[in-house]
Design a protein around this motif. Structure first.
Motif, PDB file in Angstrom:
ATOM      1  N   ASP A 174     -14.281 -24.545 -21.850  1.00  0.00           N
ATOM      2  CA  ASP A 174     -14.865 -25.291 -20.738  1.00  0.00           C
ATOM      3  C   ASP A 174     -13.934 -26.455 -20.419  1.00  0.00           C
ATOM      4  OD1 ASP A 174     -17.096 -23.681 -20.688  1.00  0.00           O
ATOM      5  OD2 ASP A 174     -18.341 -25.053 -21.852  1.00  0.00           O
ATOM      6  N   ILE A 175     -13.763 -26.718 -19.142  1.00  0.00           N
ATOM      7  CA  ILE A 175     -12.956 -27.848 -18.692  1.00  0.00           C
ATOM      8  C   ILE A 175     -13.883 -28.777 -17.922  1.00  0.00           C
ATOM      9  CG2 ILE A 175     -11.038 -28.577 -17.237  1.00  0.00           C
ATOM     10  CD1 ILE A 175      -9.756 -25.841 -17.768  1.00  0.00           C
ATOM     11  N   PRO A 176     -14.061 -30.017 -18.391  1.00  0.00           N
ATOM     12  CA  PRO A 176     -15.003 -30.917 -17.715  1.00  0.00           C
ATOM     13  C   PRO A 176     -14.448 -31.453 -16.397  1.00  0.00           C
ATOM     14  CG  PRO A 176     -13.949 -32.038 -19.547  1.00  0.00           C
ATOM     15  CD  PRO A 176     -13.467 -30.622 -19.573  1.00  0.00           C
ATOM     16  N   ILE A 177     -15.137 -31.128 -15.320  1.00  0.00           N
ATOM     17  CA  ILE A 177     -14.831 -31.671 -13.993  1.00  0.00           C
ATOM     18  C   ILE A 177     -16.117 -31.540 -13.182  1.00  0.00           C
ATOM     19  CG2 ILE A 177     -13.898 -29.479 -13.135  1.00  0.00           C
ATOM     20  CD1 ILE A 177     -11.961 -31.184 -11.398  1.00  0.00           C
ATOM     21  N   ARG A 178     -16.492 -32.593 -12.496  1.00  0.00           N
ATOM     22  CA  ARG A 178     -17.774 -32.611 -11.793  1.00  0.00           C
ATOM     23  C   ARG A 178     -17.617 -32.212 -10.327  1.00  0.00           C
ATOM     24  NH1 ARG A 178     -21.760 -34.109 -14.369  1.00  0.00           N
ATOM     25  NH2 ARG A 178     -23.040 -34.896 -12.683  1.00  0.00           N
ATOM     26  N   GLN A 179     -18.547 -31.429  -9.840  1.00  0.00           N
ATOM     27  CA  GLN A 179     -18.667 -31.055  -8.435  1.00  0.00           C
ATOM     28  C   GLN A 179     -17.381 -30.505  -7.829  1.00  0.00           C
ATOM     29  OE1 GLN A 179     -20.319 -34.539  -6.614  1.00  0.00           O
ATOM     30  NE2 GLN A 179     -22.346 -34.176  -7.480  1.00  0.00           N
ATOM     31  N   ASP A 238      -3.856 -27.494 -17.759  1.00  0.00           N
ATOM     32  CA  ASP A 238      -3.173 -26.410 -18.464  1.00  0.00           C
ATOM     33  C   ASP A 238      -4.247 -25.392 -18.830  1.00  0.00           C
ATOM     34  OD1 ASP A 238      -2.240 -24.817 -20.753  1.00  0.00           O
ATOM     35  OD2 ASP A 238      -0.489 -26.133 -20.673  1.00  0.00           O
ATOM     36  N   ILE A 239      -4.104 -24.141 -18.420  1.00  0.00           N
ATOM     37  CA  ILE A 239      -5.154 -23.151 -18.640  1.00  0.00           C
ATOM     38  C   ILE A 239      -5.324 -22.817 -20.123  1.00  0.00           C
ATOM     39  CG2 ILE A 239      -3.693 -21.119 -18.343  1.00  0.00           C
ATOM     40  CD1 ILE A 239      -6.119 -19.835 -16.880  1.00  0.00           C
ATOM     41  N   PHE A 240      -4.261 -22.947 -20.913  1.00  0.00           N
ATOM     42  CA  PHE A 240      -4.329 -22.544 -22.317  1.00  0.00           C
ATOM     43  C   PHE A 240      -4.869 -23.636 -23.231  1.00  0.00           C
ATOM     44  CE2 PHE A 240      -0.951 -19.989 -20.333  1.00  0.00           C
ATOM     45  CZ  PHE A 240      -1.587 -18.753 -20.415  1.00  0.00           C
ATOM     46  N   THR A 241      -4.670 -24.917 -22.862  1.00  0.00           N
ATOM     47  CA  THR A 241      -5.165 -26.012 -23.697  1.00  0.00           C
ATOM     48  C   THR A 241      -6.351 -26.746 -23.080  1.00  0.00           C
ATOM     49  OG1 THR A 241      -3.684 -27.657 -22.723  1.00  0.00           O
ATOM     50  CG2 THR A 241      -2.846 -26.402 -24.632  1.00  0.00           C
ATOM     51  N   GLY A 242      -6.487 -26.671 -21.754  1.00  0.00           N
ATOM     52  CA  GLY A 242      -7.545 -27.396 -21.058  1.00  0.00           C
ATOM     53  C   GLY A 242      -7.202 -28.851 -20.792  1.00  0.00           C
ATOM     54  N   ASP A 243      -5.990 -29.277 -21.157  1.00  0.00           N
ATOM     55  CA  ASP A 243      -5.577 -30.664 -20.962  1.00  0.00           C
ATOM     56  C   ASP A 243      -5.249 -30.953 -19.500  1.00  0.00           C
ATOM     57  OD1 ASP A 243      -5.768 -31.038 -23.698  1.00  0.00           O
ATOM     58  OD2 ASP A 243      -3.636 -30.648 -24.039  1.00  0.00           O
ATOM     59  N   VAL A 244      -5.498 -32.200 -19.080  1.00  0.00           N
ATOM     60  CA  VAL A 244      -5.110 -32.649 -17.739  1.00  0.00           C
ATOM     61  C   VAL A 244      -3.612 -32.917 -17.763  1.00  0.00           C
ATOM     62  CG1 VAL A 244      -5.372 -34.428 -15.983  1.00  0.00           C
ATOM     63  CG2 VAL A 244      -7.358 -33.672 -17.271  1.00  0.00           C
TER      64      VAL A 244
END
Length: 181
Positions: A30-35, A60-66
């Motif tokens: 899960d990647i936290p981002i609102r709306q 980054d799709i593999f780590t979820g980092d911004v």
């Protein structure tokens, strides 16, 4: 995803990255981002560009980092297009602005963009070589802007327009620049 093995789905408070394997979906992260209302996967598949209101976040799709955060639009983002080997993106905002960004390393806005404050944009699509941008306007018109003209080609003073019977809410251009969906 370009390989067809990943799927990104937006929910009200997060993005879900799913793996597709043998006809089944498996949760990856899960990647936290609102709306989030607009998602674009990079051509190589390593990055996800997603908006939250007027901010674009690159993950980054593999780590979820911004990886980068881009701010500059004054209203909702309508379209995100990856270009130049996944190092730049074009964004189209509902306020009539088209911006080009260097994603790496700093998320800097480039000077090639433009703004048409008289237009309320519902959807947009851009060629990945920065040559043209297509926008759907709230008054049922489709408009074509030439950004970087081809060599030995005259650019019209005014953008070309096409009257439509209804509005378009989503647009995309194929990689060969032949079809506008």
């Amino acid at each position: 995803h370009p390989s067809g093995l990943y799927l990104v789905v937006a929910f009200i408070d997060k993005l879900k990255v799913l793996s597709v394997l043998l006809g089944e979906f498996y949760w990856v992260r899960d990647i936290p981002i609102r709306q989030c209302t607009t998602i674009s996967m990079s051509t190589g598949g390593n990055f996800i560009a997603a908006n939250s209101a007027s901010t674009i976040s690159i993950f980054d799709i593999f780590t979820g980092d911004v990886v980068s955060s881009l701010r500059g639009h004054s209203s909702k983002i309508r379209s995100i297009t990856w270009m130049h080997l996944d190092s730049r993106i074009a964004t189209i905002g509902s306020e009539g602005a088209v911006y080009y960004w260097d994603v790496f390393p700093s998320g800097k806005k480039r000077p090639e963009g433009f703004q048409d404050p008289k237009s309320s944009i519902l959807a947009g699509a851009a060629y990945n070589d920065r040559s043209k941008v297509f926008v759907s306007l709230s008054d049922f018109r489709l408009r074509e802007y030439v950004i970087v003209p081809p060599i030995d080609t005259e650019v019209p003073d005014e953008p070309r327009e096409l009257e439509m019977n209804s509005s378009i809410s989503t647009m995309i251009v194929d990689d060969h620049k032949r079809i506008l969906f």
